[in-house]
Write an enzyme that holds these catalytic residues in place. Sequence first.
Site, PDB file in Angstrom:
ATOM      1  N   SER A  66       0.833  -1.207   0.000  1.00 62.68           N
ATOM      2  CA  SER A  66       0.000   0.000   0.000  1.00 62.68           C
ATOM      3  C   SER A  66       0.868   1.258   0.000  1.00 62.68           C
ATOM      4  CB  SER A  66      -0.908   0.037   1.234  1.00 62.68           C
ATOM      5  OG  SER A  66      -1.723  -1.103   1.273  1.00 62.68           O
TER       6      SER A  66
HETATM    7  N1  SAH Z   1      -0.802  -4.893   4.083  1.00 60.83           N
HETATM    8  C1  SAH Z   1      -0.178  -5.188   2.806  1.00 60.83           C
HETATM    9  C2  SAH Z   1      -1.088  -4.815   1.659  1.00 60.83           C
HETATM   10  C3  SAH Z   1      -0.990  -5.825   0.579  1.00 60.83           C
HETATM   11  S1  SAH Z   1      -2.226  -5.684  -0.676  1.00 60.83           S
HETATM   12  C4  SAH Z   1       1.181  -4.545   2.702  1.00 60.83           C
HETATM   13  O1  SAH Z   1       1.521  -3.685   3.551  1.00 60.83           O
HETATM   14  O2  SAH Z   1       1.947  -4.894   1.809  1.00 60.83           O
HETATM   15  C5  SAH Z   1      -3.548  -6.649  -0.002  1.00 60.83           C
HETATM   16  C6  SAH Z   1      -3.272  -8.105   0.272  1.00 60.83           C
HETATM   17  O3  SAH Z   1      -4.518  -8.699   0.637  1.00 60.83           O
HETATM   18  C7  SAH Z   1      -2.744  -8.922  -0.895  1.00 60.83           C
HETATM   19  O4  SAH Z   1      -1.537  -9.528  -0.517  1.00 60.83           O
HETATM   20  C8  SAH Z   1      -3.828  -9.968  -1.153  1.00 60.83           C
HETATM   21  O5  SAH Z   1      -3.325 -11.223  -1.555  1.00 60.83           O
HETATM   22  C9  SAH Z   1      -4.495 -10.053   0.216  1.00 60.83           C
HETATM   23  N2  SAH Z   1      -5.857 -10.578   0.221  1.00 60.83           N
HETATM   24  C10 SAH Z   1      -6.848 -10.394  -0.687  1.00 60.83           C
HETATM   25  N3  SAH Z   1      -7.972 -11.052  -0.308  1.00 60.83           N
HETATM   26  C11 SAH Z   1      -7.674 -11.685   0.867  1.00 60.83           C
HETATM   27  C12 SAH Z   1      -8.403 -12.544   1.737  1.00 60.83           C
HETATM   28  N4  SAH Z   1      -9.672 -12.894   1.495  1.00 60.83           N
HETATM   29  N5  SAH Z   1      -7.783 -13.005   2.847  1.00 60.83           N
HETATM   30  C13 SAH Z   1      -6.491 -12.675   3.117  1.00 60.83           C
HETATM   31  N6  SAH Z   1      -5.746 -11.867   2.328  1.00 60.83           N
HETATM   32  C14 SAH Z   1      -6.330 -11.386   1.211  1.00 60.83           C
END
Ligand code: SAH
Length: 215
Positions: A66
């Site tokens: 993010s």
């Molecule tokens: N907090 C992260 C943001 C990553 S983007 C960071 O700081 O890098 C969001 C993430 O949510 C992705 O890795 C994606 O695979 C995950 N995601 C999407 N749907 C999900 C679900 N149902 N359960 C767990 N993770 C999920």
Amino acid sequence: MLTDTYRHKGLRKRLIDHLRNDVGITDENVLEAMNKVPRHYFLDSSFDEIAYEDRAIQILCSQTISQPSTVAFQTQLLKLQPRMKVLEIGTGSGYQTAVLNALDAKIYTIERQKDLYNKANTIFQELKIHPQTFYGDGYAGLPGIAPFDRILVTCGAPVLPKNLLLQLKIGGILVIPVGEKVQKMLRLTRNSEQDFSQEEFGNFTFVPMLENKTK
Ligand code: SAH
């Protein structure tokens, strides 16, 4: 090996000043935590030069780390107190997890992409930080460990997941972007067993919250 050079530190300090002065982040604890966590550790080394720009960057599995202003904004909305029990949905790179860790939260984090789950665990080990990590579907939350003081969703949920609301303590807070293409940032507070209040904080764009885990 992970190294945090003076150059990285300088760029990070400039990013923190941007978050304070241009983005309007006021929670000094959040800014201090973000100043402590080297964001470039969570990215491929080819992104070293842009790691401290205020932008989302590609990670594995077509996901993104993010944007720093979004991490700061969501973290500020959580109103964390030390040692709170926090559930994060979407471990991704692990950066947001490390920021929550720097704020002394007791963290449980779920990721549905196996490769990201593995990679984040490796970095947490190198950093000697110990969030509890889960490979699974965030829609289910963690019923065996609930209730939580705080729940933070870092992917865009098409609708508000009821399961997660019900895993909040009374007085607990859920911060979640909700919407299909563009998401509204919502903060829900559980006032009593059945009563929740909702606040809205503008539009954001996240990768989608998907169902079921990958192989
Ligand atoms: N907090 C992260 C943001 C990553 S983007 C960071 O700081 O890098 C969001 C993430 O949510 C992705 O890795 C994606 O695979 C995950 N995601 C999407 N749907 C999900 C679900 N149902 N359960 C767990 N993770 C999920």
